[in-house]
Design a protein around this motif. Sequence first.
Motif, short mmCIF file in Angstrom:
data_model
loop_
_atom_site.label_atom_id
_atom_site.label_comp_id
_atom_site.label_asym_id
_atom_site.label_seq_id
_atom_site.Cartn_x
_atom_site.Cartn_y
_atom_site.Cartn_z
N ARG A 135 0.85 -1.19 0.00
CA ARG A 135 0.00 0.00 0.00
C ARG A 135 0.89 1.24 0.00
N VAL A 136 0.32 2.35 -0.42
CA VAL A 136 1.03 3.62 -0.49
C VAL A 136 0.88 4.34 0.84
N VAL A 137 2.00 4.73 1.45
CA VAL A 137 1.97 5.47 2.71
C VAL A 137 2.33 6.94 2.52
N CYS A 138 2.95 7.29 1.39
CA CYS A 138 3.29 8.69 1.09
C CYS A 138 2.92 8.97 -0.36
N PRO A 139 1.75 9.54 -0.62
CA PRO A 139 1.35 9.79 -2.02
C PRO A 139 2.32 10.69 -2.77
N THR A 140 2.90 11.67 -2.10
CA THR A 140 3.81 12.59 -2.77
C THR A 140 5.04 11.86 -3.30
N SER A 141 5.63 11.00 -2.48
CA SER A 141 6.82 10.26 -2.92
C SER A 141 6.48 9.26 -4.02
N SER A 142 5.30 8.63 -3.94
CA SER A 142 4.93 7.66 -4.97
C SER A 142 4.69 8.31 -6.32
N VAL A 143 4.42 9.64 -6.33
CA VAL A 143 4.19 10.34 -7.60
C VAL A 143 5.47 10.98 -8.12
N THR A 144 6.30 11.54 -7.23
CA THR A 144 7.45 12.33 -7.65
C THR A 144 8.74 11.53 -7.76
N ARG A 145 8.84 10.38 -7.07
CA ARG A 145 10.11 9.66 -7.04
C ARG A 145 10.15 8.43 -7.93
N PRO A 194 11.91 4.42 -0.35
CA PRO A 194 12.01 5.78 -0.93
C PRO A 194 10.84 6.15 -1.83
N TRP A 195 10.10 5.18 -2.31
CA TRP A 195 8.94 5.46 -3.18
C TRP A 195 7.67 5.70 -2.37
N GLY A 196 7.73 5.65 -1.06
CA GLY A 196 6.55 5.83 -0.25
C GLY A 196 5.62 4.64 -0.25
N ILE A 197 6.16 3.43 -0.42
CA ILE A 197 5.37 2.20 -0.51
C ILE A 197 5.76 1.29 0.63
#
Length: 299
Positions: A135-145, A194-197
């Motif tokens: 699951r995604v825990v940081c939406p910003t990192s999953s989109v930008t990184r 690092p991807w927020g996952i």
Amino acid sequence: MEQSVVVERSAQVAPEPVPEQGKPAGFQPHRFEAPTLGLVERSIMAVSLIFGLLTLPLSIWTMFRQVKEYERAVIFRFGRIVHEKPKGPGIFFLWPNVDSIVVVDLRTVSFDIPPQEILTKDSVSVCVDGAVYYRVVCPTSSVTRVTNAEAATQLLAQTTLRNTLGTMNLAELLSDRVAISHNMETSLDEATDPWGIKVERVEIKDVKLPHQLQRAMAAEAEAAREARAKVIAAEGEMNASRALKEASLIIAESPSALQLRYLQTLNSIAAERNSTIIFPLPIDMMQGFMKREPVPKVQ
């Protein structure tokens, strides 16, 4: 004399960051910097607002967006992130023709690892597949990184499966599936951090062996079962012989017991449907004739 005073400054130790609820302990969130808008960008925003007000009945559908409880929206303004914390859930305002959003799903996602041909440490080729839950825990990192977080996680799961099983023997692969799943989960979680996952679970579904190896293992298991059966039969014969020895000693002490056993044997023979039954003559009845002295001849 002047006395010099030495002032010792205590080192200030920064407190360790406390992870947010639902995020791993080693997770590092996306570093956000507040965007600074220039004169041109402010002018474009003013024009877009005026245009939106002139076309209010139509533009109202683009000025407000809604996201669900399990979704978060990452807002970009002139290509830069507007807010450090993603928007949602609920309704929020967007500048028309200026802001763009990317909606991220926070629910747990599962996917299957395609069957992988893997060569184990003892040079055995096996086909293994599995399943991953994340699951995604940081939406910003999953989109930008990362370009595509789901596709990247799937490719990483395949390579991690190969690397993990390539260092194990076939016996370990067949018996220690729980340990393999735990090692893969740890490796994937560290790589996708690092991807927020957050990788929640990894499961090994099936291990397919070559047909020749399956026949060899089946023959080995059958031979082991036959060996155990022979050992059990030998133990049974030994116990039976001991019981017969004890019974013979008891019968030898009582001649009447031998006669009862003889009559019991005759009863069991008579119960069967035989056309001819031969009754053996007891030895005790012949002893009188065997011990009879011969009659002397008259001269």
